[in-house]
Scaffold this motif. Structure first.
Motif, PDB file in Angstrom:
ATOM      1  N   ASN A 104      13.474  10.667  10.025  1.00 16.94           N
ATOM      2  CA  ASN A 104      13.879   9.630   9.077  1.00 16.94           C
ATOM      3  C   ASN A 104      13.513  10.080   7.662  1.00 16.94           C
ATOM      4  N   ASP A 105      14.527  10.285   6.806  1.00 11.49           N
ATOM      5  CA  ASP A 105      14.238  10.753   5.444  1.00 11.49           C
ATOM      6  C   ASP A 105      14.395   9.642   4.402  1.00 11.49           C
ATOM      7  N   ASP A 106      14.437   8.405   4.850  1.00  7.57           N
ATOM      8  CA  ASP A 106      14.593   7.290   3.913  1.00  7.57           C
ATOM      9  C   ASP A 106      13.206   6.804   3.472  1.00  7.57           C
ATOM     10  N   ILE A 107      12.815   7.243   2.290  1.00  4.55           N
ATOM     11  CA  ILE A 107      11.460   6.974   1.830  1.00  4.55           C
ATOM     12  C   ILE A 107      11.189   5.477   1.647  1.00  4.55           C
ATOM     13  N   GLU A 108      12.233   4.747   1.190  1.00  5.80           N
ATOM     14  CA  GLU A 108      12.020   3.300   0.980  1.00  5.80           C
ATOM     15  C   GLU A 108      11.765   2.607   2.322  1.00  5.80           C
ATOM     16  N   SER A 109      12.430   3.090   3.358  1.00  2.43           N
ATOM     17  CA  SER A 109      12.180   2.473   4.685  1.00  2.43           C
ATOM     18  C   SER A 109      10.740   2.746   5.124  1.00  2.43           C
ATOM     19  N   ILE A 110      10.209   3.927   4.792  1.00  2.00           N
ATOM     20  CA  ILE A 110       8.828   4.251   5.209  1.00  2.00           C
ATOM     21  C   ILE A 110       7.819   3.367   4.461  1.00  2.00           C
ATOM     22  N   ILE A 111       8.123   3.075   3.209  1.00  2.00           N
ATOM     23  CA  ILE A 111       7.243   2.159   2.456  1.00  2.00           C
ATOM     24  C   ILE A 111       7.242   0.772   3.129  1.00  2.00           C
ATOM     25  N   LYS A 112       8.435   0.346   3.532  1.00  2.00           N
ATOM     26  CA  LYS A 112       8.552  -0.970   4.196  1.00  2.00           C
ATOM     27  C   LYS A 112       7.826  -0.955   5.556  1.00  2.00           C
ATOM     28  N   ILE A 113       8.025   0.127   6.301  1.00  2.00           N
ATOM     29  CA  ILE A 113       7.384   0.267   7.623  1.00  2.00           C
ATOM     30  C   ILE A 113       5.864   0.220   7.477  1.00  2.00           C
ATOM     31  N   ASN A 114       5.358   0.929   6.473  1.00  2.00           N
ATOM     32  CA  ASN A 114       3.909   0.948   6.222  1.00  2.00           C
ATOM     33  C   ASN A 114       3.401  -0.469   5.955  1.00  2.00           C
ATOM     34  N   ASP A 115       4.193  -1.220   5.190  1.00  2.00           N
ATOM     35  CA  ASP A 115       3.796  -2.597   4.867  1.00  2.00           C
ATOM     36  C   ASP A 115       3.779  -3.464   6.128  1.00  2.00           C
ATOM     37  N   ILE A 116       4.770  -3.276   7.002  1.00  2.00           N
ATOM     38  CA  ILE A 116       4.808  -4.066   8.253  1.00  2.00           C
ATOM     39  C   ILE A 116       3.567  -3.730   9.089  1.00  2.00           C
ATOM     40  N   CYS A 117       3.289  -2.427   9.236  1.00  2.00           N
ATOM     41  CA  CYS A 117       2.122  -2.008  10.042  1.00  2.00           C
ATOM     42  C   CYS A 117       0.835  -2.593   9.479  1.00  2.00           C
ATOM     43  N   ASN A 118       0.688  -2.536   8.165  1.00  2.00           N
ATOM     44  CA  ASN A 118      -0.555  -3.019   7.561  1.00  2.00           C
ATOM     45  C   ASN A 118      -0.686  -4.536   7.664  1.00  2.00           C
ATOM     46  N   ARG A 119       0.401  -5.239   7.489  1.00  2.00           N
ATOM     47  CA  ARG A 119       0.334  -6.703   7.578  1.00  2.00           C
ATOM     48  C   ARG A 119       0.044  -7.167   9.004  1.00  2.00           C
ATOM     49  N   TYR A 120       0.716  -6.546   9.976  1.00  2.00           N
ATOM     50  CA  TYR A 120       0.489  -6.959  11.379  1.00  2.00           C
ATOM     51  C   TYR A 120      -0.778  -6.337  11.944  1.00  2.00           C
ATOM     52  N   GLY A 121      -1.282  -5.276  11.271  1.00  2.00           N
ATOM     53  CA  GLY A 121      -2.522  -4.640  11.712  1.00  2.00           C
ATOM     54  C   GLY A 121      -2.319  -3.740  12.907  1.00  2.00           C
ATOM     55  N   ILE A 122      -1.526  -2.681  12.712  1.00  2.00           N
ATOM     56  CA  ILE A 122      -1.329  -1.716  13.797  1.00  2.00           C
ATOM     57  C   ILE A 122      -1.471  -0.313  13.210  1.00  2.00           C
ATOM     58  N   ASP A 123      -2.055   0.579  13.997  1.00  2.00           N
ATOM     59  CA  ASP A 123      -2.320   1.943  13.547  1.00  2.00           C
ATOM     60  C   ASP A 123      -1.006   2.702  13.341  1.00  2.00           C
ATOM     61  N   THR A 124      -0.786   3.222  12.144  1.00  2.00           N
ATOM     62  CA  THR A 124       0.501   3.867  11.861  1.00  2.00           C
ATOM     63  C   THR A 124       0.649   5.190  12.614  1.00  2.00           C
ATOM     64  N   VAL A 125      -0.458   5.865  12.942  1.00  2.00           N
ATOM     65  CA  VAL A 125      -0.341   7.138  13.664  1.00  2.00           C
ATOM     66  C   VAL A 125       0.212   6.870  15.068  1.00  2.00           C
ATOM     67  N   ASP A 163       0.843  -1.196   0.000  1.00  2.00           N
ATOM     68  CA  ASP A 163       0.000   0.000   0.000  1.00  2.00           C
ATOM     69  C   ASP A 163       0.880   1.249   0.000  1.00  2.00           C
ATOM     70  N   LYS A 164       0.459   2.255  -0.752  1.00  2.00           N
ATOM     71  CA  LYS A 164       1.191   3.528  -0.741  1.00  2.00           C
ATOM     72  C   LYS A 164       0.964   4.198   0.618  1.00  2.00           C
ATOM     73  N   PRO A 165       2.033   4.637   1.303  1.00  2.00           N
ATOM     74  CA  PRO A 165       1.824   5.274   2.614  1.00  2.00           C
ATOM     75  C   PRO A 165       0.984   6.547   2.506  1.00  2.00           C
ATOM     76  N   GLU A 166       0.146   6.759   3.497  1.00  2.00           N
ATOM     77  CA  GLU A 166      -0.625   8.004   3.605  1.00  2.00           C
ATOM     78  C   GLU A 166       0.251   9.080   4.262  1.00  2.00           C
ATOM     79  N   TYR A 167      -0.229  10.333   4.225  1.00  2.00           N
ATOM     80  CA  TYR A 167       0.489  11.430   4.865  1.00  2.00           C
ATOM     81  C   TYR A 167       0.825  11.113   6.326  1.00  2.00           C
ATOM     82  N   GLU A 168      -0.172  10.589   7.073  1.00  2.00           N
ATOM     83  CA  GLU A 168       0.027  10.353   8.513  1.00  2.00           C
ATOM     84  C   GLU A 168       1.202   9.400   8.762  1.00  2.00           C
TER      85      GLU A 168
END
Ligand code: SF4
Length: 617
Positions: A334-355, A318-323
């Protein structure tokens, strides 16, 4: 019967396994509509105060709006309602995707759960078939795997799903509920409620169409709206931005104007995070491999992204949202955009609120910097600012409830209590909920909502008010162009009214959504702006009454100093907003007393007097 809906809902008792359908009277639809409105009406009546949010008596509802499943664009939202285990307040969170329209097509407007299942189960609603099925094999699977296994088991990839991941199963109070691919009901910790009930998923598919009052009129209004929505019109610049990039397109605008908190709400503005352009929406969109939309939405703000190689390689995530970008980017430096894409994927797969999860990691980093915790506590992870591998390592511990991550999994308030040593000074939350990444001093209606809304710390609950203060129209009706003072009534009421119909708040960005005309065509009601506001006022008052009944009072809700005091640096330097006075004005305009308790006159005017008298105030 009310047009635009099925006039019935399902009640599932997970302890006994019983499933009952019940009709909903026309009068309830007219007064509460659907979504959050119908949700609060049902939970207020059927729940007692003081129930354990993770116990059998808490109710969990998935409720569609009246416009959901019709041909009205951008109305695919459904709302999850429950008592929040994170805050002990009224809890709601809404999500897009295809689930809402598909649930409506099964012949039900909502499904409510009580009890606790003796074993993991999922609910299947497949046209006329309604059954609880064993989900033992699904328990432990992530949200993407769960959806894929359900598709395979049911032999139908078009079935829509809503499910939890391992974070919800382990009762993380930050757990979210995930819909299809790329959509989440993220806030209030409602994934933990689902986990506590051992309800892994709901799978829905229906083929019934929604009966509307005037199909020809609906077609005309829809045509008019789609012409108005034309994103090349200058008045639709925000909608154009949303369509091009999604909410991540707002990152640089918010960050440079001081709206985005930086370094755990300690700093703001471009100078505080000079490399911020690396995480802007335009940069993220370079990774987009597919554009996606919620059912029937012409704005289509969503996307799937792929990072082809390197430590953060991920496919069709999933494309990360602004939040998410603000939380795991600016908040953690953290200015590493690829890491944020990966982090978003981990949050979504495990089911945790990214905010909430982003704030939890930023909080831990600040505690680490200040020596409140060290490597001994963090299981050897060097939690230094901007350290992307460390963020991922700690996030993985958090979603798996391992080591120090187990502390963070229930939010910063509880983590700070356990850590001690002054950690609570750096725990940014309102009554347990980590706020969204919009500085309330920039738009005071938003800051007041963080403090005063029945779900604390939320940026969406008074959306129309904040947008009005930003100078952007949110609806095409002159009655809603109100003074900055009146925003404290119109903002929350119009927002809750729209949410009850199933409208996506992002549709507000175009500013010309003809809600009144759409409602008239779908329901046949003689409907106007005044009634939309009255519905929102009623819904907002019952959400508040839910909290009053729980014994919650204004003094239980405080904005952290970092969010309330005039900033000493950045674009908002010296800006002083008296949020408590604004909360008092809001109470007054809503017809509530200084303690936030609705007056008898207000309850009578909204038709709530008997309900509140019978079910406790
Ligand atoms: S604007 Fe975006 S989130 Fe809202 S309904 Fe459309 S695609 Fe979904």
């Amino acid at each position: 019967v009310t047009k635009g809906c099925n006039n019935k809902v399902l009640f599932v008792n997970l302890t006994s396994g019983s499933i009952n359908e019940e009709p909903i009277p026309e009068e309830i639809y007219r007064n509460f509509v659907g979504g959050v409105g119908l949700g609060v009406r049902i939970l207020y009546e059927r729940m007692k105060p003081g129930v354990d949010p993770l116990g059998p008596d808490n109710m969990l509802g998935f409720v569609t709006g009246i416009l959901t499943g019709t041909k009205v664009p951008a109305t695919s939202r459904y709302t999850v309602v429950s008592k929040s285990p994170l805050t002990g307040t009224w809890g709601d969170a809404n999500s897009g995707g295809y689930f809402g329209p598909m649930l409506k097509a099964t012949g039900y407007d909502a499904v409510f759960f009580t009890g606790i299942s003796p074993k993991p189960v999922y609910l299947l609603l497949y046209d006329n078939k309604v059954e609880l099925r064993d989900a033992t094999e699904l328990w432990g699977k992530d949200t993407v795997e769960t959806r894929e296994i359900l598709h395979e088991e049911l032999g139908d990839p078009t079935v829509s799903t809503s499910c939890i991941g391992p974070a919800g199963e382990s009762l993380s109070l930050l757990a979210s509920i995930h819909t299809d691919r790329a959509h989440a009901a993220g806030r209030s910790g409602l994934g933990a409620v689902m986990g506590s009930k051992r309800l892994k998923a709901i799978a829905v598919k229906g083929s019934q169409s929604v009966d509307v009052a005037n199909g020809a009129l609906l077609k005309d209004v829809r045509g008019m709206y789609l012409r108005r929505l034309d994103i090349f019109r200058p008045e639709n610049a925000l909608a154009k931005l949303l369509r091009q990039f999604g909410t991540c397109g707002f990152t640089s605008i918010f960050l440079t104007s001081g709206v985005t908190p930086i370094k755990n709400w300690g700093l703001a503005g471009a100078e505080a995070f000079p490399s911020h352009a690396k995480i802007d929406g335009a940069n993220i969109t370079k990774y987009q491999v597919k554009k996606i939309a919620c059912s029937g939405c012409p704005i289509a703000c969503k996307g799937l992204v792929t990072v082809e190689k390197g430590p953060y390689a991920v496919s069709m995530a999933d494309k990360p949202e602004y939040e998410t970008i603000a939380g795991f980017g600016a908040m953690c430096l953290n200015d590493d955009i690829e890491s944020i894409i990966k982090i978003n994927d981990i949050c979504n797969r495990y089911g945790i609120d990214t905010v909430s999860a982003g704030t939890a990691i930023a909080f831990a980093m600040e505690c680490y910097e200040r020596g409140i915790i060290g490597k001994e506590q963090t299981d050897g992870i060097e939690l230094t600012w901007g350290n992307a591998p460390a963020i991922i390592a700690m996030l993985e511990k958090m979603v798996k409830r391992e080591g120090f991550g187990a502390l963070l999994a229930d939010g910063v308030q509880r983590a700070a209590e356990k850590i001690g040593g002054g950690a609570n000074e750096y725990a940014i939350h309102i009554h347990g909920e980590e706020p969204a990444y919009h500085d309330g001093r920039a738009l005071p209606a938003r800051g007041t909502a963080y403090l005063a809304d029945a779900t604390p710390g939320r940026h969406t609950s008074w959306w129309a008010g904040a947008q009005s203060q930003a100078g952007a129209p949110f609806a095409p009706y002159p009655e809603l162009r109100v003074s900055p003072e009146e925003v404290y009534f119109v903002g929350p009421c119009y927002t809750q009214g729209c949410a009850s119909f199933g409208l996506c708040f992002s549709a507000f960005f175009a500013g010309n959504f003809p809600l009144i005309e759409f409602v008239g065509a779908v329901t046949g009601w003689d409907f106007d702006v005044k009634e939309a506001l009255t519905i929102g006022h009623r819904v907002q008052t019952l959400r508040q009454a839910f909290n009053n009944r729980e014994g919650l009072r204004p003094e239980d809700f405080e904005l952290p100093q970092r969010m309330a005091a005039p900033p000493s640096a950045g674009p908002l330097t010296g800006l002083s907003v008296d949020f408590k006075t604004l909360r008092g004005k809001y109470y007054e305009q809503m017809g509530w007393d200084a303690q936030g308790v609705p007056s008898d006159q207000t309850l009578a005017q909204l038709g709530l007097k008997e309900l509140v008298a019978e079910r406790g105030k």
